[in-house]
Design an enzyme around this catalytic site. Structure first.
Site, PDB file in Angstrom:
ATOM      1  N   ASP A  72       0.817  -1.201   0.000  1.00 52.00           N
ATOM      2  CA  ASP A  72       0.000   0.000   0.000  1.00 52.00           C
ATOM      3  C   ASP A  72       0.856   1.258   0.000  1.00 52.00           C
ATOM      4  O   ASP A  72       2.073   1.204   0.132  1.00 52.00           O
ATOM      5  CB  ASP A  72      -0.957  -0.006   1.189  1.00 52.00           C
ATOM      6  CG  ASP A  72      -0.260  -0.402   2.481  1.00 52.00           C
ATOM      7  OD1 ASP A  72       0.984  -0.380   2.525  1.00 52.00           O
ATOM      8  OD2 ASP A  72      -0.962  -0.727   3.451  1.00 52.00           O
ATOM      9  N   HIS A  73       0.189   2.384  -0.167  1.00 51.16           N
ATOM     10  CA  HIS A  73       0.830   3.692  -0.171  1.00 51.16           C
ATOM     11  C   HIS A  73       0.319   4.505   1.015  1.00 51.16           C
ATOM     12  O   HIS A  73      -0.759   4.220   1.556  1.00 51.16           O
ATOM     13  CB  HIS A  73       0.532   4.424  -1.488  1.00 51.16           C
ATOM     14  CG  HIS A  73       1.250   3.866  -2.664  1.00 51.16           C
ATOM     15  ND1 HIS A  73       2.276   4.531  -3.291  1.00 51.16           N
ATOM     16  CD2 HIS A  73       1.108   2.688  -3.322  1.00 51.16           C
ATOM     17  CE1 HIS A  73       2.732   3.795  -4.300  1.00 51.16           C
ATOM     18  NE2 HIS A  73       2.027   2.669  -4.329  1.00 51.16           N
ATOM     19  N   PRO A  74       1.032   5.540   1.435  1.00 51.41           N
ATOM     20  CA  PRO A  74       0.640   6.338   2.605  1.00 51.41           C
ATOM     21  C   PRO A  74      -0.472   7.334   2.244  1.00 51.41           C
ATOM     22  O   PRO A  74      -0.240   8.539   2.133  1.00 51.41           O
ATOM     23  CB  PRO A  74       1.947   7.038   2.984  1.00 51.41           C
ATOM     24  CG  PRO A  74       2.681   7.177   1.690  1.00 51.41           C
ATOM     25  CD  PRO A  74       2.340   5.947   0.896  1.00 51.41           C
ATOM     26  N   TYR A  75      -1.704   6.824   2.106  1.00 54.53           N
ATOM     27  CA  TYR A  75      -2.790   7.646   1.569  1.00 54.53           C
ATOM     28  C   TYR A  75      -3.283   8.738   2.529  1.00 54.53           C
ATOM     29  O   TYR A  75      -3.999   9.652   2.106  1.00 54.53           O
ATOM     30  CB  TYR A  75      -3.960   6.763   1.134  1.00 54.53           C
ATOM     31  CG  TYR A  75      -4.646   6.008   2.247  1.00 54.53           C
ATOM     32  CD1 TYR A  75      -5.740   6.564   2.919  1.00 54.53           C
ATOM     33  CD2 TYR A  75      -4.213   4.744   2.621  1.00 54.53           C
ATOM     34  CE1 TYR A  75      -6.370   5.876   3.930  1.00 54.53           C
ATOM     35  CE2 TYR A  75      -4.840   4.048   3.635  1.00 54.53           C
ATOM     36  CZ  TYR A  75      -5.919   4.618   4.285  1.00 54.53           C
ATOM     37  OH  TYR A  75      -6.539   3.929   5.301  1.00 54.53           O
TER      38      TYR A  75
END
Length: 204
Positions: A72-75
């Site tokens: 995942d990405h740091p949304y």
């Protein structure tokens, strides 16, 4: 066709394997990518599977072009981009963010014994697929899947149980996936010919 080995996985051309471990008779398909994962005995993935931060149970069957444990990405931050955590790619004097990578690695997916993950399916991080379950091609699994359940769709939902009432519990108790390689060979004809209930009646 390769003959699989009890001592080392068969890793096809173009596959990338990083920080991962393998049991006996495992295989990694052409072009697959395996990161920070464990393949228990007899588990395999077909070509171009992408598996991260995952434990594959014994006899797990992972079809081509699947994605398990996608990172995942740091949304919640101001930016989603990986310059936040792969900072050394962009600046000579910047370090990568070890806390981000540690948190990402800890979000493990668990794929149970004797499971089948169909072509192009996606299994999200921190999802557990129970023993004997089937995930249909193209499904996106965002929640845990009960043992011996067949799921499909986006997001994936249960379709039906793989076995009639009582058979799954008996199969769990038999736990044939823990048998020795020699015992599996002795039972091979029955694995091929007998329906699940008849197999149980013979080997319980």
């Amino acid at each position: 066709m390769p003959k699989l080995s009890a001592t080392a996985p068969f890793i096809h051309d173009g596959a990338e394997v990083t920080r991962s471990t393998f049991g006996a008779y495992c295989e990694v398909g052409k072009g697959a990518r395996v990161l920070n994962s464990e393949f228990m005995d007899y588990a395999y993935c077909d070509q171009y599977a992408d598996i991260a931060n995952t434990t594959l149970g014994k006899f797990a069957n992972i079809a081509a072009f699947t994605r398990i444990g996608p990172t995942d990405h740091p949304y919640k931050n101001a930016s989603l981009h990986h310059f936040l955590y792969r900072s050394s790619y962009y600046w000579d004097d910047a370090e990568d963010d070890p806390a981000f990578f540690a948190a990402r690695s800890a979000r493990r997916s668990i794929i149970g014994h004797d499971t089948w993950i169909g072509h192009g399916a996606i299994i999200k991080p921190e999802v557990t697929i129970g023993n004997g379950a089937i995930v249909a091609s193209g499904a996106v699994v965002t929640k845990n899947v009960a043992p011996y359940m067949i799921v499909a769709g986006v997001p994936a939902v249960p379709l039906r149980a793989r076995y009639p009432d009582g058979i799954a519990e008996r199969m769990e108790a038999l736990a044939w996936w823990d048998w020795s390689h020699a015992a599996l060979k002795r039972a091979l004809a029955d694995f091929r010919a007998l329906p699940a209930e008849a197999f149980l009646e013979k080997y319980e």
